[in-house]
Design an enzyme around this catalytic site. Structure first.
Site, PDB file in Angstrom:
ATOM      1  N   ARG A   1     -12.757   3.564  22.484  1.00  0.00           N
ATOM      2  CA  ARG A   1     -12.464   2.117  22.544  1.00  0.00           C
ATOM      3  C   ARG A   1     -13.318   1.293  21.583  1.00  0.00           C
ATOM      4  NH1 ARG A   1     -12.506   3.528  27.922  1.00  0.00           N
ATOM      5  NH2 ARG A   1     -10.411   3.755  28.774  1.00  0.00           N
TER       6      ARG A   1
ATOM      7  N   LYS B   1      -9.729  -5.949   8.999  1.00  0.00           N
ATOM      8  CA  LYS B   1      -8.382  -5.423   9.214  1.00  0.00           C
ATOM      9  C   LYS B   1      -8.416  -3.925   8.957  1.00  0.00           C
ATOM     10  CE  LYS B   1      -5.033  -8.982   7.923  1.00  0.00           C
ATOM     11  NZ  LYS B   1      -3.954  -9.224   6.937  1.00  0.00           N
TER      12      LYS B   1
ATOM     13  N   GLU C   1      -6.847  -9.011  -7.780  1.00  0.00           N
ATOM     14  CA  GLU C   1      -7.215  -9.647  -6.507  1.00  0.00           C
ATOM     15  C   GLU C   1      -8.335 -10.674  -6.722  1.00  0.00           C
ATOM     16  OE1 GLU C   1      -5.751  -9.318  -3.550  1.00  0.00           O
ATOM     17  OE2 GLU C   1      -4.673  -7.415  -3.636  1.00  0.00           O
TER      18      GLU C   1
ATOM     19  N   LYS D   1     -13.427 -14.665   0.602  1.00  0.00           N
ATOM     20  CA  LYS D   1     -12.764 -13.936   1.687  1.00  0.00           C
ATOM     21  C   LYS D   1     -13.498 -14.216   3.007  1.00  0.00           C
ATOM     22  CE  LYS D   1     -10.290 -10.163   3.404  1.00  0.00           C
ATOM     23  NZ  LYS D   1      -9.563  -8.938   3.190  1.00  0.00           N
TER      24      LYS D   1
ATOM     25  N   GLU E   1      -5.640 -14.196  11.417  1.00  0.00           N
ATOM     26  CA  GLU E   1      -4.500 -14.582  10.592  1.00  0.00           C
ATOM     27  C   GLU E   1      -3.445 -15.382  11.337  1.00  0.00           C
ATOM     28  OE1 GLU E   1      -3.373 -11.585   7.728  1.00  0.00           O
ATOM     29  OE2 GLU E   1      -1.414 -12.481   7.493  1.00  0.00           O
TER      30      GLU E   1
ATOM     31  N   ARG F   1      -5.873 -17.816   7.013  1.00  0.00           N
ATOM     32  CA  ARG F   1      -5.993 -16.483   6.408  1.00  0.00           C
ATOM     33  C   ARG F   1      -4.745 -16.089   5.621  1.00  0.00           C
ATOM     34  NH1 ARG F   1      -9.172 -11.242   8.973  1.00  0.00           N
ATOM     35  NH2 ARG F   1      -8.763  -9.859   7.239  1.00  0.00           N
TER      36      ARG F   1
ATOM     37  N   ASN G   1      -2.673 -14.047   1.226  1.00  0.00           N
ATOM     38  CA  ASN G   1      -1.451 -13.317   0.852  1.00  0.00           C
ATOM     39  C   ASN G   1      -0.776 -13.897  -0.382  1.00  0.00           C
ATOM     40  OD1 ASN G   1      -1.609 -11.429   2.931  1.00  0.00           O
ATOM     41  ND2 ASN G   1      -0.758 -12.901   4.388  1.00  0.00           N
TER      42      ASN G   1
ATOM     43  N   HIS H   1       1.498 -11.826  -2.557  1.00  0.00           N
ATOM     44  CA  HIS H   1       1.794 -10.600  -1.815  1.00  0.00           C
ATOM     45  C   HIS H   1       3.250 -10.484  -1.362  1.00  0.00           C
ATOM     46  CE1 HIS H   1      -2.477 -10.067  -2.023  1.00  0.00           C
ATOM     47  NE2 HIS H   1      -2.426  -8.939  -1.337  1.00  0.00           N
TER      48      HIS H   1
ATOM     49  N   HIS I   1       4.610  -7.149  -2.379  1.00  0.00           N
ATOM     50  CA  HIS I   1       5.006  -6.100  -1.426  1.00  0.00           C
ATOM     51  C   HIS I   1       6.446  -5.652  -1.682  1.00  0.00           C
ATOM     52  CE1 HIS I   1       1.778  -7.328   1.727  1.00  0.00           C
ATOM     53  NE2 HIS I   1       1.381  -6.288   1.011  1.00  0.00           N
TER      54      HIS I   1
ATOM     55  N   HIS J   1      -1.241  -1.500  -5.874  1.00  0.00           N
ATOM     56  CA  HIS J   1      -1.097  -2.708  -5.068  1.00  0.00           C
ATOM     57  C   HIS J   1      -1.522  -3.965  -5.861  1.00  0.00           C
ATOM     58  CE1 HIS J   1      -1.184  -5.353  -1.622  1.00  0.00           C
ATOM     59  NE2 HIS J   1      -2.449  -5.638  -1.872  1.00  0.00           N
TER      60      HIS J   1
END
Ligand SMILES: NC(=O)c1ccc[n+]([C@@H]2O[C@H](COP(=O)([O-])OP(=O)(O)OC[C@H]3O[C@@H](n4cnc5c(N)ncnc54)[C@H](O)[C@@H]3O)[C@@H](O)[C@H]2O)c1
Length: 377
Positions: free
Chosen positions: A134, A156, A198, A240, A250, A254, A258, A261, A265, A278
């Site tokens: 956990r 993340k 980025e 960031k 998010e 946040r 993106n 993105h 994506h 990416h």
């Protein structure tokens, strides 16, 4: 502020991520890998006896011994678990093997995980740390530029599912992030550039000075000038950290991370994740978002041009002129962020500022995608 004092010593910086009891420091310093033990000890505390280094064979061969030595000097017993290289390793199967390794070694809740590698290792090791017993503590040691300025910060963690990338995951903040810009010297040039897109993104969303710093110093960045790299990495991490601090999970701000993105994506998806890194896809995505913003009257044309030019200046991108506009648009509408049929787009208003809009007409989006695909790079 710690960063200000660190910037006076131009080759090192500490950026604090402020999240109550989940707060942590990002240490950025040339040679920081040899300080891993000390930093991990301060972050994990005296109760942690053992740490499991999760890495891949390539990165471990380069930096594993040094990191292990430093951890041992700080009194940790170390175990090492290697996963495969590449995006395919970011899977539930790999996580299961890592859980098995920890169970077989009677890993305890007070022990810690050390993620040594690029974003794939970081996301996988973070996910393992988030879920094992956990949740156990972990430290990120990112070794690609993308991981140093993006994936290692913010908590993340995820693995991929056959039906989509990053669909299975958890928010789990590291206890510390150790960034050694010196580790970038062994990174292939294309990987370095993928990370730079980025960094340009942070400039566009939040800081025109960072954007200009990168634009004006590309030769020195490509030569990995230590003081300059520390500055670019520190400022990117700081942005960031600011955004993550304001919106850890998010639900609002946040989302600006993106930028580039949504189209990015979609391009990755229609090329089956094989053609574009990416960061390269984000490069294309930033250009397209700038064109959408320009067509919608959100940004002056000269400013949109400056962003597109800034992206192009980093180098040539893999060709995408064989792709079909309708396929890219269809992939965009499968984006995780689509809510009630509306696709929120992060659009620049000028370099250093973006807004979120979900009311841009499909004709504008289609025209911008068509222009992106038609251009020769
Ligand atoms: N968690 C997040 O917030 C977040 C954000 C952005 C991206 N990501 C994830 O990050 C992943 C991509 O990360 P990446 O771009 O670092 O790719 P990667 O981890 O696959 O690394 C790229 C390549 O560089 C090698 N490498 C790493 N460090 C090296 C070094 N110092 N010298 C030589 N080779 C080295 C790796 O072994 C690999 O072959 C994706 O899975 C993406 O989903 C996560």
């Amino acid at each position: 502020m710690k960063l200000q004092s660190a910037i006076r010593n131009p080759q090192s910086a500490i950026v604090h991520v402020s999240l109550d009891e989940r707060s942590y420091d990002i240490t950025i310093a040339d040679g920081a890998l040899s300080q891993t033990g000390e930093i991990a000890r301060a972050a994990l505390g005296d109760k942690t006896r053992r740490v499991a280094i999760i890495s891949n064979p390539k990165v471990h061969a380069l930096y594993g011994k040094g990191v292990e030595k430093s951890l041992k000097q700080a009194g940790f017993a170390t175990l090492t678990h290697l996963i495969g290289d590449g995006e395919r390793a970011k899977s539930l199967r790999t996580a299961e093997r890592a859980w098995g390794f920890l169970i077989a070694n009677r890993f305890e809740r007070s022990d810690g995980v050390i993620a040594l590698g690029g974003g794939v290792v970081g996301d996988l090791a973070g996910f393992v740390a988030a879920t094992f017993l956990r949740g156990v503590n972990y430290v990120q040691i990112p070794t690609t530029l993308l991981a140093q300025i993006d994936s290692s910060v913010g908590g993340k963690t995820a693995v991929n599912h056959a039906l989509g990338k990053n669909l299975i995951g958890a928010f789990h903040q590291p206890r510390a992030v150790v960034i050694d810009p010196g580790a970038l010297r062994s990174l292939p040039e294309r990987e370095l550039r993928a990370g730079l897109y980025e960094a340009v993104k942070y400039g566009v969303i939040r800081d025109w000075e960072l954007f200009r710093l990168i634009e004006e110093n590309l030769d020195n960045i490509n030569a990995l000038d230590p003081a300059l790299m520390s500055r670019v990495i520190a400022r990117s991490c700081e942005i960031k950290a600011e955004v993550v601090t304001a919106d850890e999970r998010e639900s609002g701000l946040r989302r600006i991370l993106n930028f580039g993105h949504t189209v990015g994506h979609a391009l990755e998806a229609v090329t089956a994740y094989r053609r574009l890194k990416h960061g390269e896809a984000v490069g294309y995505g930033m250009k397209c978002a700038s064109t959408i913003a320009e067509k919608a009257g959100i940004i002056p044309p000269a400013e949109a041009d400056a962003i597109r030019f800034g992206v192009d200046k980093l180098g040539s991108l893999p060709r995408i002129d064989d792709l079909k506009t309708q396929d890219v648009i269809a992939a965009m509408s499968h984006d995780k962020k689509v809510a009630q049929g509306k696709l929120p787009l992060i659009l620049p208003t000028k370099i250093g500022s973006v807004i979120v809009r979900d009311d841009i007409g499909p004709a504008v989006i289609r025209a911008a995608v068509r222009e992106l695909l038609a251009a020769r790079y």
